[in-house]
Design a protein around this motif. Sequence first.
Motif, short mmCIF file in Angstrom:
data_model
loop_
_atom_site.label_atom_id
_atom_site.label_comp_id
_atom_site.label_asym_id
_atom_site.label_seq_id
_atom_site.Cartn_x
_atom_site.Cartn_y
_atom_site.Cartn_z
N ASN A 192 0.84 -1.40 0.35
CA ASN A 192 0.04 0.34 -0.41
C ASN A 192 0.96 1.52 -0.37
N GLN A 193 0.73 1.81 -0.72
CA GLN A 193 1.94 2.67 -1.50
C GLN A 193 1.28 4.45 -0.14
N ALA A 194 0.31 4.06 0.20
CA ALA A 194 -0.63 5.39 1.13
C ALA A 194 0.44 5.01 2.54
N LEU A 195 0.95 3.67 2.70
CA LEU A 195 0.88 3.20 3.84
C LEU A 195 2.58 4.01 3.69
N THR A 196 3.12 3.49 2.87
CA THR A 196 4.85 3.68 2.40
C THR A 196 5.37 5.05 3.06
N ASN A 197 4.41 5.68 2.43
CA ASN A 197 4.57 7.28 2.30
C ASN A 197 4.65 8.22 3.80
N GLU A 198 3.20 7.88 4.49
CA GLU A 198 2.50 7.70 5.72
C GLU A 198 4.48 6.87 7.10
N PHE A 199 5.47 5.86 6.59
CA PHE A 199 5.50 4.84 7.12
C PHE A 199 7.47 6.16 7.27
N PHE A 208 7.95 -1.81 9.55
CA PHE A 208 8.14 -1.44 8.27
C PHE A 208 6.54 -1.47 7.90
N PRO A 209 5.91 -0.94 6.97
CA PRO A 209 4.58 -1.50 6.06
C PRO A 209 5.16 -2.95 5.48
N PRO A 210 3.63 -3.73 5.45
CA PRO A 210 3.57 -4.88 4.33
C PRO A 210 4.11 -4.37 3.63
N ALA A 211 5.32 -5.66 2.54
CA ALA A 211 5.62 -5.87 1.67
C ALA A 211 6.55 -4.53 1.01
N PRO A 237 10.03 -4.30 1.38
CA PRO A 237 11.34 -5.00 2.13
C PRO A 237 12.71 -4.10 1.21
N ASP A 238 12.24 -3.52 -0.23
CA ASP A 238 12.78 -2.28 -0.66
C ASP A 238 13.50 -1.65 0.05
N ARG A 239 13.08 -1.25 1.13
CA ARG A 239 13.50 0.14 2.27
C ARG A 239 14.21 -0.42 3.41
N ASN A 240 14.40 -1.72 3.63
CA ASN A 240 15.02 -2.12 4.28
C ASN A 240 16.46 -2.24 3.94
N PRO A 241 17.57 -1.75 4.48
CA PRO A 241 18.76 -1.64 4.30
C PRO A 241 19.23 -3.26 4.63
N THR A 242 18.64 -3.56 5.99
CA THR A 242 19.80 -5.05 5.99
C THR A 242 19.72 -6.08 4.51
N GLU A 243 18.72 -6.07 3.72
CA GLU A 243 18.43 -6.83 2.95
C GLU A 243 19.18 -6.41 1.53
N PHE A 244 19.64 -5.50 1.72
CA PHE A 244 20.52 -5.20 0.77
C PHE A 244 22.26 -6.12 0.84
N CYS A 245 22.57 -6.13 2.47
CA CYS A 245 23.47 -6.62 3.18
C CYS A 245 23.39 -8.26 2.59
N TRP A 246 22.44 -8.77 2.70
CA TRP A 246 22.10 -9.96 3.02
C TRP A 246 22.35 -10.78 1.10
N LYS A 247 21.89 -9.79 0.10
CA LYS A 247 22.24 -9.41 -1.64
C LYS A 247 23.55 -9.41 -1.98
N ILE A 248 24.30 -8.71 -1.39
CA ILE A 248 25.53 -8.31 -1.45
C ILE A 248 26.46 -9.71 -1.19
N THR A 249 26.20 -10.02 -0.16
CA THR A 249 26.95 -11.50 0.79
C THR A 249 26.34 -12.80 -0.28
N ARG A 250 24.95 -12.63 -0.76
CA ARG A 250 25.55 -13.91 -1.69
C ARG A 250 25.60 -13.70 -3.16
N GLU A 251 25.35 -12.77 -3.58
CA GLU A 251 26.41 -12.33 -5.54
C GLU A 251 27.90 -12.25 -5.39
N ASP A 252 29.01 -12.04 -3.35
CA ASP A 252 30.09 -11.98 -3.37
C ASP A 252 30.75 -14.24 -3.13
N LEU A 253 29.42 -13.78 -2.05
CA LEU A 253 29.97 -15.22 -1.76
C LEU A 253 29.09 -16.64 -1.11
#
Length: 337
Positions: free
Chosen positions: A150-157, A281-284, A286-302
Amino acid sequence: MSLEMFTTPDITTAICRSCDKNEKFRLQVLLLVKNGLSPAKVAEDFSVHRSTVHRWMKRAEEEGLSSLKCKHGRGVKSFLSAEQLSELREALSKPIPTDDGFSRGWQTKDAIQFVKEKFGISYSKSRMRQIIKNLGFSRVTCRPQSKRRNQALTNEFITEIKKKRLLNPNYLFVTQDESTFYVDSNRSKCWAIKGSKPVKFISGSKDKINIGGFYTENGDFYWYDLGTKKNTDSFLKSLIKFKKDIGRKIFITMDRAPWHKSEKSREFFRKNKYWLKILLFPPATPDRNPTEFCWKITREDLTSIISFKNVKELKEELDEYWGKHTFTHKMSHYLKW
């Protein structure tokens, strides 16, 4: 025609100065003729008709070496007018609505159908791809986004997190997430010669390790082994360890996993509210969570390129990687403060 009016250095200099590959090709043909090869032999070696070689020689003698450039307006003419191309470009710039109320991006077959229905002109897939490229488009991978978002909830967040940051200057802002890493690597793309089939060796093991990660506004990453299960107990245990390591008041933002919202977790938050504040975080989103990017980089590199012998080796490699690697993405880019 013997090209007597030109010297070898003249043609060589023209080749070096040219930026057009077709002009360079024609000049190289003339250079070989100038150096003694017959036009017929050069035509055979370069897979062109000998009359073409004679035509290039005549043009050079009558108009100069610069005349070997491609003339403007040559080639296959487009069936679409400039106005029609502009209309196609405008259409491609807007997503295609779907029956469920959402939208999707354009595919080549959609553009072919649009041109056929709108202008009555049929194109092959390869020609349509070229037209779309000439209009300034390129094929890109779509970013997934849940329909539950819900983009409205995301903006409120976003507005809320900005206020919380201003009202809590003594708190360290942190984002948290959990992830699972397997002993066997997941498949990933690699560079290989066309037609070859590279192999990634795996053991078939299903063993895994659950990790709880904390990413701070200062760019520091802390990780904790959650054991065999991701649940309320393992989450709270990692949170207590993180508090001891960080030694500061914490404002933590995390997703809506069941163990984050359980009664036991809420009770823990109430008892420790003097040093801990929580925002979900609002539902759905994950792109707002920078910890998710840590997982992404770890998988790509290792973990996407290596399979490990056992869980112990996997844990040691993760520990070494996170100990040496510095994440450079900024929390402010994700939470928009």
